[in-house]
Design an enzyme around this catalytic site. Structure first.
Site, short mmCIF file in Angstrom:
data_model
loop_
_atom_site.label_atom_id
_atom_site.label_comp_id
_atom_site.label_asym_id
_atom_site.label_seq_id
_atom_site.Cartn_x
_atom_site.Cartn_y
_atom_site.Cartn_z
N LYS A 284 0.85 -1.21 0.00
CA LYS A 284 0.00 0.00 0.00
C LYS A 284 0.88 1.25 0.00
O LYS A 284 1.66 1.46 0.92
CB LYS A 284 -0.91 -0.01 1.23
CG LYS A 284 -1.68 1.28 1.47
CD LYS A 284 -2.38 1.26 2.83
CE LYS A 284 -2.87 2.65 3.23
NZ LYS A 284 -3.43 2.67 4.60
N ASP B 159 -2.13 10.50 4.10
CA ASP B 159 -3.55 10.21 4.28
C ASP B 159 -4.20 11.25 5.19
O ASP B 159 -4.02 11.22 6.40
CB ASP B 159 -3.73 8.81 4.88
CG ASP B 159 -5.19 8.43 5.04
OD1 ASP B 159 -6.05 9.09 4.41
OD2 ASP B 159 -5.47 7.47 5.78
N LYS C 214 -9.33 13.11 9.19
CA LYS C 214 -8.76 12.70 10.47
C LYS C 214 -8.61 13.90 11.39
O LYS C 214 -8.36 15.02 10.92
CB LYS C 214 -7.36 12.09 10.26
CG LYS C 214 -7.30 10.80 9.49
CD LYS C 214 -5.85 10.37 9.32
CE LYS C 214 -5.72 9.09 8.51
NZ LYS C 214 -6.18 7.90 9.27
N ASP D 89 1.85 6.30 5.96
CA ASP D 89 0.78 5.45 5.44
C ASP D 89 1.20 4.72 4.17
O ASP D 89 0.43 3.94 3.63
CB ASP D 89 -0.49 6.26 5.20
CG ASP D 89 -1.75 5.44 5.40
OD1 ASP D 89 -1.68 4.44 6.15
OD2 ASP D 89 -2.78 5.77 4.80
N ASP E 253 -11.73 7.43 4.80
CA ASP E 253 -10.46 7.21 5.49
C ASP E 253 -10.05 5.75 5.45
O ASP E 253 -9.02 5.37 6.01
CB ASP E 253 -10.57 7.70 6.94
CG ASP E 253 -9.22 7.80 7.62
OD1 ASP E 253 -8.20 7.89 6.90
OD2 ASP E 253 -9.17 7.79 8.87
N GLU F 12 -9.14 4.12 2.71
CA GLU F 12 -8.76 4.15 1.29
C GLU F 12 -7.77 3.06 0.91
O GLU F 12 -7.70 2.66 -0.25
CB GLU F 12 -8.18 5.52 0.95
CG GLU F 12 -6.72 5.75 1.32
CD GLU F 12 -6.44 5.66 2.82
OE1 GLU F 12 -5.34 5.19 3.18
OE2 GLU F 12 -7.30 6.06 3.63
N ARG G 35 -7.61 -0.17 1.50
CA ARG G 35 -8.19 -1.42 0.97
C ARG G 35 -8.69 -1.24 -0.46
O ARG G 35 -8.76 -2.21 -1.22
CB ARG G 35 -9.30 -1.91 1.90
CG ARG G 35 -10.51 -1.01 1.98
CD ARG G 35 -11.34 -1.28 3.21
NE ARG G 35 -10.66 -0.83 4.42
CZ ARG G 35 -11.12 -1.05 5.65
NH1 ARG G 35 -12.26 -1.70 5.84
NH2 ARG G 35 -10.45 -0.61 6.70
#
Length: 478
Positions: free
Chosen positions: A244, A249, A256, A267, A326, A328, A330
């Site tokens: 990933k 993020d 967030k 991230d 949030d 994202e 997956r």
């Protein structure tokens, strides 16, 4: 900003009478048997010196200020944070800046010495954007017994992969944006074919990756690296590693809070570990046909942002409903998993790495990565090797009854589900919908960050699970 292809400089081949001597022992009896000290010196040693956990070394004498003799206490141990690796890193930190010859006075097995070398190497890691970390402390590998010399090569391979992953994670997001990440990956794998999927048709080819990254000033992309061991046939030992690569993020429209956003440069930690692992496998010349896939995007906020409950058809035409912007990671993994299974030869194993859920951290804390797998034998190997390598991982179940939480009444697959609990499991179950049941698959959900420092493991990016997976892959395919 920083050289991501740094070599391990601390292991040298420099024999000299001026080299300092490092003796490692398990107990005082071994020191006596070695006859390094006379009985009188040994009695003086017992009376005036004492090892402790804060200072496991003792400098005995320094005759000419050129050659120093140091005795270090090393007690082999596989307990996390107390391991041989941890002890070695602490010993190295306490030693003076010199060239050291290693002398082994007690009975240690090859793995003990390997872990000592690894801890020695890890102790030098520092991330500094202003200056190069200059090594002034060296281990003369010519002082090692011949049976240990080859361990240095393996150790170097692992250290280079670990340090590479750490460096990538530690880079600030304004530097390592999606465009710069592409440049860095091409540098890291210079000489290998690098395919960058980012055409004008990207939204049709990788709809979910595009949806996540469209809000940013930087276009999303999927980077593909292929490497083949010349001795391996095309239809065997095919492994795909996915990471990933969310370079920052914000959470998107489900933004967030500032505290949770503060460290979101990490991230992309899953991609960093995937890259470090791939680099180590290649440098080790593992017997593989290796494919590395890195979906890259920045989850920003703009008039182009995806919205909660938007529906988008994925690459494999699954309708996906956005449960939370949030979540994202997956989404970009889903399209990548689909793409990974479209080649003429199905992979023998797919492994993905992601800083995916806070739920995994709630379940096991920040220091134990979670993994899920559809293969019992591979899972057992990972668990066994995590203990051997002192690189902890733990398995959580793909608990199929929780799949019901993912199905929306409108017929779409909801990306987060409607449970509110078991978030790491429902995230893994969401990804499982994009993996053929016949293909071996492992999914890692990890922190990729040390919240506190100890010798060899400073605060910052961490290549969690890399060594465990490296060993498991080589056992399976070598």
């Amino acid at each position: 900003m920083i050289d991501l292809n740094r070599e391990i400089e601390t292991f040298v081949k420099k024999s000299s009478k001026n080299n300092s001597k490092l003796y490692i022992i398990k107990n005082l009896n071994d020191l006596l048997i070695s006859k390094l000290l006379s009985e009188k010196q040994l009695e003086n040693f017992k009376t005036n010196y004492k090892f402790n956990t804060d200072k496991p070394i003792i400098n005995l004498f320094d005759f000419d200020k050129k050659s120093l003799v140091t005795i270090a206490y090393l007690n082999p141990n596989n307990n996390f944070r107390e391991s041989t690796i941890d002890q070695a890193a602490k010993i190295c930190n306490l030693l003076e800046d010199r060239i050291w010859d290693l002398n082994i006075l007690s009975q240690y097995n090859k793995n003990d010495i390997y872990e000592f070398l690894l801890g020695w190497g890890l102790s030098f890691y520092r991330f500094n954007i202003l200056k190069k970390n200059k090594v002034k402390k060296y281990l003369n590998i010519l002082s090692l017994n011949n049976k240990y010399i080859n361990l240095v090569d393996l150790c170097t391979v692992e250290l280079e992969g670990i340090n590479l992953a750490r460096d990538l994670i530690n880079l600030p997001a304004n530097y390592l944006n999606p465009d710069q990440y592409e440049i860095e990956i091409k540098k890291i794998f210079k000489g290998l074919k690098c395919v960058v999927h980012k055409s004008n048709n990207f939204d049709k080819e990788f709809p979910l990756i595009s949806m996540v990254g469209r809000s940013s000033e930087f276009k999303p992309k999927l980077i593909e690296i292929n490497w083949k061991n010349k001795g391996v046939k095309k239809n065997e030992n095919n492994i795909t590693i996915i990471g990933k690569g969310i370079t920052f993020d914000s959470g998107g429209l489900d933004i967030k809070p500032s505290g949770a956003m503060l460290n979101m440069k990490k991230d992309m930690g899953g991609s960093a570990i995937a890259i470090g692992l791939a680099k180590s496998l290649i440098n080790y010349n593992s017997k593989l046909n290796l494919k590395l896939l890195i979906p890259i995007a920045e989850n920003s906020i703009s008039q182009k942002s995806m919205r909660p409950l938007d529906i988008k058809f994925s690459r494999n035409r699954t309708p996906v409903e956005i449960g939370n912007t949030d979540a994202e990671g997956r989404l970009i993994l889903a399209d990548t998993l689909s793409f990974a299974q479209e080649s003429d030869t199905n992979p023998d194993l797919i492994i993905d790495f992601a800083t995916l859920t806070g739920a995994a951290r709630v379940a096991l804390g920040t220091e134990v990565p979670v993994f899920f797998s559809n293969n019992e034998d591979i899972s057992k190997k990972l668990l066994d090797n995590s203990i051997k390598m002192v690189d902890p991982v733990w398995r959580l179940p793909l608990f199929s009854p929780y799949k019901r939480f993912l199905h929306s009444e409108n017929g779409a697959l909801n990306s987060t589900g409607f449970s509110g609990t078991g978030g790491a499991i429902t995230a893994a179950l969401f990804l499982e919908q994009f993996v053929d049941k016949k293909i071996n698959w492992v999914h890692f959900d990890l922190m990729a960050w040390n919240l506190s420092s100890r010798p060899g493991f400073p605060i910052g990016g961490e290549a969690m699970s890399l060594r465990t997976v490296f060993k498991t892959i080589n056992e399976m395919f070598n």
